[in-house]
Motif scaffolding. Structure first.
Motif, PDB file in Angstrom:
ATOM      1  N   PHE A 156      37.197  35.793  35.357  1.00 25.95           N
ATOM      2  CA  PHE A 156      36.273  36.359  36.528  1.00 25.95           C
ATOM      3  C   PHE A 156      36.814  37.786  36.853  1.00 25.95           C
ATOM      4  CE2 PHE A 156      33.199  32.958  36.930  1.00 25.95           C
ATOM      5  CZ  PHE A 156      33.790  31.839  36.495  1.00 25.95           C
ATOM      6  N   MET A 157      36.066  38.562  36.776  1.00 17.36           N
ATOM      7  CA  MET A 157      36.530  40.014  37.068  1.00 17.36           C
ATOM      8  C   MET A 157      35.834  40.909  37.954  1.00 17.36           C
ATOM      9  SD  MET A 157      37.829  41.559  33.277  1.00 17.36           S
ATOM     10  CE  MET A 157      35.976  40.869  32.300  1.00 17.36           C
ATOM     11  N   THR A 158      36.439  41.477  38.944  1.00 14.97           N
ATOM     12  CA  THR A 158      35.705  42.263  40.029  1.00 14.97           C
ATOM     13  C   THR A 158      36.188  43.677  39.633  1.00 14.97           C
ATOM     14  OG1 THR A 158      37.186  41.934  42.070  1.00 14.97           O
ATOM     15  CG2 THR A 158      35.275  40.347  41.501  1.00 14.97           C
ATOM     16  N   THR A 159      35.651  44.904  40.356  1.00 15.86           N
ATOM     17  CA  THR A 159      35.953  46.260  40.295  1.00 15.86           C
ATOM     18  C   THR A 159      35.927  47.055  41.447  1.00 15.86           C
ATOM     19  OG1 THR A 159      35.521  45.780  37.857  1.00 15.86           O
ATOM     20  CG2 THR A 159      35.344  47.964  38.698  1.00 15.86           C
ATOM     21  N   PRO A 160      36.856  48.015  41.387  1.00 16.83           N
ATOM     22  CA  PRO A 160      36.525  48.882  42.649  1.00 16.83           C
ATOM     23  C   PRO A 160      35.252  49.580  42.473  1.00 16.83           C
ATOM     24  CG  PRO A 160      38.611  49.076  41.535  1.00 16.83           C
ATOM     25  CD  PRO A 160      38.071  48.362  40.697  1.00 16.83           C
ATOM     26  N   SER A 161      34.628  50.013  43.566  1.00 17.96           N
ATOM     27  CA  SER A 161      33.397  50.983  43.942  1.00 17.96           C
ATOM     28  C   SER A 161      33.968  52.127  43.352  1.00 17.96           C
ATOM     29  CB  SER A 161      32.923  50.644  45.326  1.00 17.96           C
ATOM     30  OG  SER A 161      32.326  51.651  45.594  1.00 17.96           O
ATOM     31  N   THR A 162      32.737  52.852  43.176  1.00 16.98           N
ATOM     32  CA  THR A 162      33.140  54.223  43.162  1.00 16.98           C
ATOM     33  C   THR A 162      32.927  55.301  44.501  1.00 16.98           C
ATOM     34  OG1 THR A 162      30.747  55.195  42.937  1.00 16.98           O
ATOM     35  CG2 THR A 162      31.588  54.483  40.908  1.00 16.98           C
ATOM     36  N   CYS A 163      32.925  54.419  45.549  1.00 22.99           N
ATOM     37  CA  CYS A 163      33.087  55.105  46.934  1.00 22.99           C
ATOM     38  C   CYS A 163      34.105  54.169  47.728  1.00 22.99           C
ATOM     39  CB  CYS A 163      31.741  55.427  47.672  1.00 22.99           C
ATOM     40  SG  CYS A 163      30.697  53.640  47.664  1.00 22.99           S
ATOM     41  N   VAL A 164      33.495  53.471  48.837  1.00 18.41           N
ATOM     42  CA  VAL A 164      34.492  52.966  49.623  1.00 18.41           C
ATOM     43  C   VAL A 164      35.260  51.988  48.931  1.00 18.41           C
ATOM     44  CG1 VAL A 164      33.356  54.048  51.474  1.00 18.41           C
ATOM     45  CG2 VAL A 164      32.990  51.567  50.936  1.00 18.41           C
ATOM     46  N   GLN A 165      36.606  51.282  49.339  1.00 24.98           N
ATOM     47  CA  GLN A 165      37.314  50.316  48.714  1.00 24.98           C
ATOM     48  C   GLN A 165      37.316  49.455  50.212  1.00 24.98           C
ATOM     49  OE1 GLN A 165      37.496  50.465  45.545  1.00 24.98           O
ATOM     50  NE2 GLN A 165      36.779  52.533  45.919  1.00 24.98           N
ATOM     51  N   PHE A 166      37.176  48.260  49.931  1.00 25.85           N
ATOM     52  CA  PHE A 166      37.524  46.965  50.909  1.00 25.85           C
ATOM     53  C   PHE A 166      39.058  46.432  50.514  1.00 25.85           C
ATOM     54  CE2 PHE A 166      32.750  46.104  50.451  1.00 25.85           C
ATOM     55  CZ  PHE A 166      32.478  47.107  51.310  1.00 25.85           C
ATOM     56  N   LYS A 167      39.652  46.103  51.686  1.00 26.39           N
ATOM     57  CA  LYS A 167      40.896  45.757  51.775  1.00 26.39           C
ATOM     58  C   LYS A 167      41.172  44.285  51.141  1.00 26.39           C
ATOM     59  CE  LYS A 167      44.201  47.601  54.141  1.00 26.39           C
ATOM     60  NZ  LYS A 167      44.513  48.219  55.630  1.00 26.39           N
ATOM     61  N   GLU A 168      41.816  44.030  50.135  1.00 21.15           N
ATOM     62  CA  GLU A 168      42.065  42.787  49.689  1.00 21.15           C
ATOM     63  C   GLU A 168      42.521  41.683  50.968  1.00 21.15           C
ATOM     64  OE1 GLU A 168      44.810  42.990  46.263  1.00 21.15           O
ATOM     65  OE2 GLU A 168      43.480  44.651  45.319  1.00 21.15           O
ATOM     66  N   LYS A 169      42.031  40.316  50.591  1.00 19.52           N
ATOM     67  CA  LYS A 169      42.549  39.284  51.477  1.00 19.52           C
ATOM     68  C   LYS A 169      42.699  39.615  52.881  1.00 19.52           C
ATOM     69  CE  LYS A 169      44.211  37.444  47.421  1.00 19.52           C
ATOM     70  NZ  LYS A 169      43.447  36.434  47.016  1.00 19.52           N
ATOM     71  N   SER A 170      41.714  40.486  53.509  1.00 22.06           N
ATOM     72  CA  SER A 170      41.365  40.480  54.744  1.00 22.06           C
ATOM     73  C   SER A 170      40.227  39.822  55.331  1.00 22.06           C
ATOM     74  CB  SER A 170      40.957  42.142  54.874  1.00 22.06           C
ATOM     75  OG  SER A 170      40.725  42.218  56.338  1.00 22.06           O
ATOM     76  N   ASP A 171      40.454  39.086  56.491  1.00 22.92           N
ATOM     77  CA  ASP A 171      39.664  37.922  57.131  1.00 22.92           C
ATOM     78  C   ASP A 171      38.517  38.793  57.639  1.00 22.92           C
ATOM     79  OD1 ASP A 171      40.641  35.865  56.165  1.00 22.92           O
ATOM     80  OD2 ASP A 171      41.702  35.240  57.730  1.00 22.92           O
ATOM     81  N   ASP A 172      39.015  39.713  58.324  1.00 20.79           N
ATOM     82  CA  ASP A 172      37.845  40.982  59.060  1.00 20.79           C
ATOM     83  C   ASP A 172      37.591  42.166  58.272  1.00 20.79           C
ATOM     84  OD1 ASP A 172      37.667  39.015  61.261  1.00 20.79           O
ATOM     85  OD2 ASP A 172      39.626  39.881  61.801  1.00 20.79           O
ATOM     86  N   PHE A 173      36.318  42.528  58.415  1.00 20.50           N
ATOM     87  CA  PHE A 173      35.746  43.788  57.769  1.00 20.50           C
ATOM     88  C   PHE A 173      37.022  44.929  57.721  1.00 20.50           C
ATOM     89  CE2 PHE A 173      34.619  48.296  57.947  1.00 20.50           C
ATOM     90  CZ  PHE A 173      33.661  48.344  56.514  1.00 20.50           C
ATOM     91  N   SER A 174      37.575  45.466  56.624  1.00 16.70           N
ATOM     92  CA  SER A 174      38.665  46.457  56.638  1.00 16.70           C
ATOM     93  C   SER A 174      38.646  47.133  55.504  1.00 16.70           C
ATOM     94  CB  SER A 174      39.808  45.656  56.746  1.00 16.70           C
ATOM     95  OG  SER A 174      40.965  46.580  56.931  1.00 16.70           O
ATOM     96  N   LEU A 175      38.711  48.681  55.615  1.00 13.74           N
ATOM     97  CA  LEU A 175      38.714  49.446  54.457  1.00 13.74           C
ATOM     98  C   LEU A 175      40.205  49.493  53.987  1.00 13.74           C
ATOM     99  CD1 LEU A 175      36.042  52.119  55.905  1.00 13.74           C
ATOM    100  CD2 LEU A 175      35.650  50.238  54.285  1.00 13.74           C
ATOM    101  N   ASP A 176      40.104  49.967  52.757  1.00 12.82           N
ATOM    102  CA  ASP A 176      41.379  50.250  51.885  1.00 12.82           C
ATOM    103  C   ASP A 176      41.301  51.663  51.542  1.00 12.82           C
ATOM    104  OD1 ASP A 176      43.583  50.323  50.014  1.00 12.82           O
ATOM    105  OD2 ASP A 176      42.977  48.373  49.231  1.00 12.82           O
ATOM    106  N   THR A 177      42.287  52.358  51.488  1.00 12.00           N
ATOM    107  CA  THR A 177      42.618  53.900  51.362  1.00 12.00           C
ATOM    108  C   THR A 177      42.740  54.042  49.850  1.00 12.00           C
ATOM    109  OG1 THR A 177      44.927  53.607  51.744  1.00 12.00           O
ATOM    110  CG2 THR A 177      43.443  54.422  53.453  1.00 12.00           C
ATOM    111  N   ARG A 178      42.798  53.046  49.054  1.00 11.28           N
ATOM    112  CA  ARG A 178      42.696  53.384  47.627  1.00 11.28           C
ATOM    113  C   ARG A 178      41.617  54.147  47.084  1.00 11.28           C
ATOM    114  NH1 ARG A 178      45.208  48.062  44.731  1.00 11.28           N
ATOM    115  NH2 ARG A 178      44.818  47.180  47.042  1.00 11.28           N
ATOM    116  N   ALA A 179      41.841  55.076  46.067  1.00 13.74           N
ATOM    117  CA  ALA A 179      40.672  55.892  45.588  1.00 13.74           C
ATOM    118  C   ALA A 179      39.766  55.187  44.826  1.00 13.74           C
ATOM    119  CB  ALA A 179      41.375  56.894  44.470  1.00 13.74           C
TER     120      ALA A 179
END
Ligand SMILES: [Fe+2]
Length: 275
Positions: free
Chosen positions: A217-240
């Motif tokens: 089962f694979m998931t993939t980064p978006s071409t825009c904003v990234q969500f932080k892994e394992k975060s219980d609340d909404f949180s953005l990741d700074t990865r490209a």
């Protein structure tokens, strides 16, 4: 449901090298941003990066949330840039898409909807998990029947299933509310066939790779904003912004990795509280 089938020939080695480009969240306007990222521009940067695979890869799989503003022009923007890759493009809808606009807009651009891709050693099945008006996903009885039928049709081929919503929890409370709700009938169907090798999703804007009962089962980064892994609340990741390369190999195994554009070119709004 119309039978929308494409044929895709494997390369000389019998493998199917592909790209997955997902969750582009495009606007009609090139300067509009989602949580600080100008999505058309980050998508353009991803396509520029992916051009290195143009001569190797045979198709791109786009797993939903193509548009953010639901405009016909946003789908034209999607098409204009994806065509630069010079390979077949197969897509499916995500929760952000409006199919009444998406289908005719993409069709006009020569990107008709395809539900089954038949290759020498593989079948790829494109599912529609959208429930209009909500963020979570579900498969209708019709989609479950289609899946079962498609799998029964080619029992000798390895199978990749593409679906916008994630099927297994990501360990992130806010995102897992928006999972594929009726995953059990889906898992029941795929476990009754021994040729399902992998399930490929978008939606979660992060890379994931879990092996469950012999299926990746694979998931993939978006071409825009990234969500932080394992975060219980909404949180953005700074990865490209990024995308996935995958080669569906003749023997049934998959070689895959994530690609990202250089970091720092696009910066998310770190004060964003929701999505
Ligand atoms: Fe998305």
């Amino acid at each position: 449901m119309k039978k929308q089938v494409a044929q895709l020939k494997a390369n000389a080695e019998g493998n199917l090298p592909l790209l997955q480009i997902t969750d582009t969240h495009l606007f009609s306007d090139r300067d509009k941003d989602l949580l600080g990222i100008k999505t058309v521009q980050s998508y353009e940067a991803v396509i520029d990066h992916a051009l290195r695979y143009s001569s190797e890869c045979l198709a791109v799989l786009s797993t939903g949330d193509l548009s953010q503003d639901h405009s016909a022009q946003s789908y034209v923007n999607f098409s204009t840039h994806i065509k630069k890759l010079n390979m077949a493009c197969y897509w499916l809808p995500g929760n952000h898409d409006i199919q009444a606009i998406m289908l005719p807009s993409l069709l006009q651009e020569g990107l008709a909807q395809t539900r089954q891709i038949i290759s020498d050693y593989w079948q790829i099945i494109m599912l529609d998990s959208q429930v209009e008006g909500v963020v979570y996903g579900a498969l209708s009885d019709q989609q479950i029947c289609f899946l079962e039928k498609a799998l029964s049709e080619f029992p000798e081929k390895h199978t990749l299933i593409c679906i916008h919503h994630h099927v297994l929890p990501m360990g992130s409370k806010w995102l897992d509310q928006h999972i594929l709700k009726n995953s059990q009938p889906f898992l029941d169907v795929i476990s009754s066939f021994d040729n399902v090798r992998a399930v490929l999703s978008g939606h979660v804007h992060q890379a994931g790779d879990t092996l469950k009962d012999g299926v990746y089962f694979m998931t993939t980064p978006s071409t825009c904003v990234q969500f932080k892994e394992k975060s219980d609340d909404f949180s953005l990741d700074t990865r490209a912004p990024g995308y996935r390369y995958l080669s569906l190999n003749k023997g049934g195994d998959i070689s895959t990795h994530i690609e990202r554009i250089e970091s720092g070119a696009f910066t998310v709004d770190s004060d964003a509280k929701g999505y």
